[in-house]
Design a protein around this motif. Structure first.
Motif, PDB file in Angstrom:
ATOM      1  N   GLN A 421       0.822  -1.211   0.000  1.00 44.11           N
ATOM      2  CA  GLN A 421       0.000   0.000   0.000  1.00 44.11           C
ATOM      3  C   GLN A 421       0.855   1.259   0.000  1.00 44.11           C
ATOM      4  O   GLN A 421       0.535   2.237  -0.685  1.00 44.11           O
ATOM      5  CB  GLN A 421      -0.947  -0.001   1.206  1.00 44.11           C
ATOM      6  N   ASN A 422       1.955   1.251   0.722  1.00 47.99           N
ATOM      7  CA  ASN A 422       2.830   2.427   0.742  1.00 47.99           C
ATOM      8  C   ASN A 422       3.544   2.632  -0.588  1.00 47.99           C
ATOM      9  O   ASN A 422       3.981   3.750  -0.894  1.00 47.99           O
ATOM     10  CB  ASN A 422       3.852   2.314   1.871  1.00 47.99           C
ATOM     11  N   ARG A 427       5.117   6.276  -0.967  1.00 49.58           N
ATOM     12  CA  ARG A 427       5.886   6.556   0.247  1.00 49.58           C
ATOM     13  C   ARG A 427       7.184   5.766   0.280  1.00 49.58           C
ATOM     14  O   ARG A 427       8.125   6.144   0.980  1.00 49.58           O
ATOM     15  CB  ARG A 427       5.052   6.225   1.491  1.00 49.58           C
ATOM     16  N   VAL A 428       7.200   4.623  -0.423  1.00 51.76           N
ATOM     17  CA  VAL A 428       8.412   3.803  -0.490  1.00 51.76           C
ATOM     18  C   VAL A 428       8.641   3.367  -1.926  1.00 51.76           C
ATOM     19  O   VAL A 428       7.727   3.400  -2.758  1.00 51.76           O
ATOM     20  CB  VAL A 428       8.312   2.560   0.434  1.00 51.76           C
ATOM     21  N   GLU A 429       9.860   2.933  -2.218  1.00 50.97           N
ATOM     22  CA  GLU A 429      10.200   2.476  -3.561  1.00 50.97           C
ATOM     23  C   GLU A 429       9.568   1.098  -3.836  1.00 50.97           C
ATOM     24  O   GLU A 429       9.315   0.327  -2.902  1.00 50.97           O
ATOM     25  CB  GLU A 429      11.715   2.400  -3.720  1.00 50.97           C
TER      26      GLU A 429
END
Length: 451
Positions: A421-422, A427-429
């Motif tokens: 989900q991130n 929010r993340v690679e």
């Protein structure tokens, strides 16, 4: 490169609802605690019932439950038919736990519904009995009546362990009025075909330019691991990706295709083509109110959109990364293990399932694609719209990779959503989220099946 280590909406509508008019069939709605299993199992005890009384457990409620009830009424009106007593349990992990406990405890029902992708997790534990293909043949159902991909999913370790009623794939809905205004409908009234990522993006942007929300595509992912997995699996398979989950080993996959797939999905939720942060409800609402040009979701939303009066059609998601693919699962009939099954009752179960298959044109009304191929050749199915427009999904079905922890409503989907989900939220690679997911799966692969 093949990798084997991390270093390298929406759910189907099975929420229980009150309903009546079930005639001779008794309906038990959703036993809550596992402690209630003894009472449930007692209802299906062989010694307490006649040979022509079939105990049937399933997780179909709402419109699906009503349709199944109508089909069973039709079967029970046939000469020589058995009586069918339904037990309807809540969708998800509790259902599968209760079914496993009933089989292991010698209190199994005569027949039950499972998602096909969950069957491999039950097979090694001896919790399911084989179907008798010769007996099905007596009632007019043979192997050639099933598409090859579905038949392969029905056979586990060389045994015919489930009989598929349908497939319910992840597909594309599109608003026909918006598509027409955008110049994206052909002379046949269908969405114009596209053959590349670039053509498809232009098409979706054209739909968005005519849509009140400005979005060409609605897709809900927030808090919904299953819908995230459906999207990823569809495009990863298009790109030629495969996943294997060897017992005691590590997850096998192609990292470069994983990255390609994730980056492509991100391009579809970039704020231009689609919303950057939709959950299942907001995506459904956006399309249902005529706000967007297209929607990605399961075929089970068809009835909802018809009820909303949305002008829409449906098709398989375009194969812009390669060959078309349609992530799917199937509602399937299984024979929970019985140490001494009543032969007459088991014959009745085969008769009942054959009847349901041969009358599954009614089942197709809810959007599911019948697994019994002769229905797809029925002129009545051609008249069923938009169902007949995505029937070719049957040639492109992709199921979860087999393991004891995969399938509809499984931890596999939950973990994917938790770790990815991130990534969708930027929010993340991509590989950070993916590798965290793979680490969880490798941990499960090292554990024995609880079944």
């Amino acid at each position: 490169m093949l990798h084997g280590s991390p270093g390298s909406s929406a759910r189907p509508p099975h929420t229980l609802t009150a309903r009546g008019g079930f005639g001779r069939r008794s309906l038990l709605k959703g036993a809550g605690a596992l402690g209630a299993l003894g009472a449930l199992a007692g209802c299906s005890g062989a010694s307490a019932r006649a040979s022509d009384d079939i105990a049937f457990w399933h997780l179909l409620s709402g419109p699906d439950g009503v349709t199944m009830g109508q089909l069973l009424d039709g079967y029970m009106a046939e000469d020589g038919a058995s009586r069918v007593t339904q037990t309807v349990l809540g969708w998800g992990a509790p259902y599968y736990t209760k079914l496993a406990m009933a089989s292991a405890g010698g209190r199994a029902p005569d027949v039950a519904v499972m998602h096909a992708a969950r069957v491999p997790g039950y097979a090694p534990g001896g919790l399911l009995d084989e179907w008798d293909l010769d007996l099905l043949g007596e009632f007019g159902v043979v192997q050639s009546d099933f598409p090859e991909r579905i038949w392969e999913k029905m056979v586990v370790d060389g045994k015919l362990l489930d009989i598929a009623l349908d497939s319910h794939p992840f597909v594309m809905y599109y608003n026909t009025e918006i598509a027409d205004a955008a110049g994206q409908l052909g002379t046949d009234g269908l969405l114009l075909p596209v053959s590349s990522v670039e053509e498809y993006r232009e098409q979706l942007l054209a739909l968005g330019a005519q849509a009140p929300s400005g979005h060409g595509l609605s897709w809900g992912y927030l808090g919904d691991g299953s819908n995230q997995w459906r999207m990823f699996c569809t495009y990863y398979t298009q790109a030629g990706g495969t996943i294997e989950l060897p017992v005691g080993g590590t997850m096998q996959y192609q990292e470069e295709l994983v990255v390609q797939t994730i980056e492509y999905i991100l391009s579809l939720i970039d704020g231009e083509v689609g919303n950057t942060a939709h959950d299942g409800g907001t995506a459904i609402s956006e399309f249902a109110t005529g706000g967007s040009g297209a929607f990605y979701g399961g075929v089970w939303e068809l009835g909802n959109y018809k009820a909303q009066g949305v002008p829409f059609d449906m098709q398989v998601i375009p194969g812009v990364l390669g060959k078309p693919a349609a992530y799917a699962d199937s509602h399937s009939f299984v024979l929970p293990h019985q140490s001494a099954p009543d032969e007459a009752r088991r014959r009745g179960v085969h008769q009942m399932v054959a009847y349901l298959l041969k009358n599954s044109l009614t089942w197709a009304g809810a959007g599911h694609i019948p697994a019994y191929a002769p229905i797809l050749e029925d002129p009545g199915y051609d008249d069923l719209l938009p169902q007949s427009h995505y029937a070719d999904a049957i040639d492109h079905l992709v199921y979860d990779p087999p393991a004891w922890f995969t399938g509809s409503g499984s931890d596999f989907h939950t973990y994917f959503g938790n770790d990815m989900q991130n990534v969708w939220a930027r929010r993340v690679e991509p590989l950070e989220g993916w590798n965290a997911f793979v680490a969880r799966i490798n941990d499960l692969l090292g554990k024995p099946s609880p079944m």
